[in-house]
Design a protein around this motif. Sequence first.
Motif, short mmCIF file in Angstrom:
data_model
loop_
_atom_site.label_atom_id
_atom_site.label_comp_id
_atom_site.label_asym_id
_atom_site.label_seq_id
_atom_site.Cartn_x
_atom_site.Cartn_y
_atom_site.Cartn_z
N ARG A 22 -26.15 39.34 -15.33
CA ARG A 22 -26.56 39.84 -13.85
C ARG A 22 -27.89 39.94 -13.53
NH1 ARG A 22 -24.96 45.20 -15.29
NH2 ARG A 22 -22.94 44.41 -15.41
N ALA A 23 -29.13 39.85 -14.36
CA ALA A 23 -30.39 39.56 -14.30
C ALA A 23 -30.52 38.28 -13.80
CB ALA A 23 -31.40 39.87 -15.43
N PRO A 29 -37.34 38.94 -11.47
CA PRO A 29 -38.65 38.31 -12.05
C PRO A 29 -38.62 38.57 -13.62
CG PRO A 29 -38.96 39.60 -10.16
CD PRO A 29 -37.71 39.84 -10.48
N ILE A 30 -38.24 39.65 -14.16
CA ILE A 30 -38.41 39.72 -15.59
C ILE A 30 -37.24 38.54 -16.33
CG2 ILE A 30 -36.54 41.52 -15.87
CD1 ILE A 30 -39.95 41.49 -17.97
N PHE A 31 -36.31 38.40 -15.78
CA PHE A 31 -35.42 37.36 -16.42
C PHE A 31 -36.43 35.96 -16.33
CE2 PHE A 31 -32.49 33.77 -16.25
CZ PHE A 31 -31.73 34.35 -17.70
N TRP A 34 -38.80 35.71 -18.95
CA TRP A 34 -38.19 35.50 -20.48
C TRP A 34 -37.83 34.07 -20.42
CZ3 TRP A 34 -34.43 39.94 -19.54
CH2 TRP A 34 -35.17 41.40 -19.69
N ARG A 35 -37.13 33.45 -19.43
CA ARG A 35 -36.68 31.95 -19.54
C ARG A 35 -37.76 31.15 -19.43
NH1 ARG A 35 -34.49 31.05 -14.16
NH2 ARG A 35 -36.91 30.43 -14.14
N ASP A 36 -38.91 31.43 -18.75
CA ASP A 36 -40.00 30.41 -18.68
C ASP A 36 -41.09 30.61 -19.87
OD1 ASP A 36 -38.76 29.50 -16.56
OD2 ASP A 36 -39.90 30.67 -14.88
N PRO A 45 -31.47 31.16 -28.92
CA PRO A 45 -32.01 30.97 -27.42
C PRO A 45 -31.48 31.77 -26.37
CG PRO A 45 -31.95 29.01 -28.78
CD PRO A 45 -30.97 30.10 -29.48
N LEU A 46 -32.15 31.96 -25.18
CA LEU A 46 -31.41 32.75 -24.32
C LEU A 46 -30.49 31.89 -23.51
CD1 LEU A 46 -31.44 35.26 -22.27
CD2 LEU A 46 -33.44 34.13 -21.11
N SER A 47 -30.56 30.75 -23.51
CA SER A 47 -29.75 29.64 -22.78
C SER A 47 -28.51 29.68 -23.75
CB SER A 47 -30.35 28.37 -22.65
OG SER A 47 -30.62 27.81 -24.27
N GLN A 48 -28.45 29.88 -25.00
CA GLN A 48 -27.26 29.92 -25.76
C GLN A 48 -26.46 31.09 -25.55
OE1 GLN A 48 -27.85 28.68 -29.84
NE2 GLN A 48 -25.92 29.01 -30.57
#
Length: 60
Positions: A22-23, A29-31, A34-36, A45-48
């Motif tokens: 959802r984020a 921005p917080i997402f 986290w991603r960057d 990992p977040l992507s996984q």
Amino acid sequence: MMHALTGNDLSWLDTTTTDLRRAQAADEPIFRSWRDDAILLIGLPLSQLLRGTGTTDEGR
């Protein structure tokens, strides 16, 4: 203690993959941060997690 060591505050966040998706969809921005900027210490990992190949929300 972490602030004295690193100059950064430490906080804990417990969330679900549903909330992460959802984020991501809302481009929050917080997402993006986290991603960057995140440095993975343990876990998946977040992507996984977002691909659905990791832990899911089922049973929560």
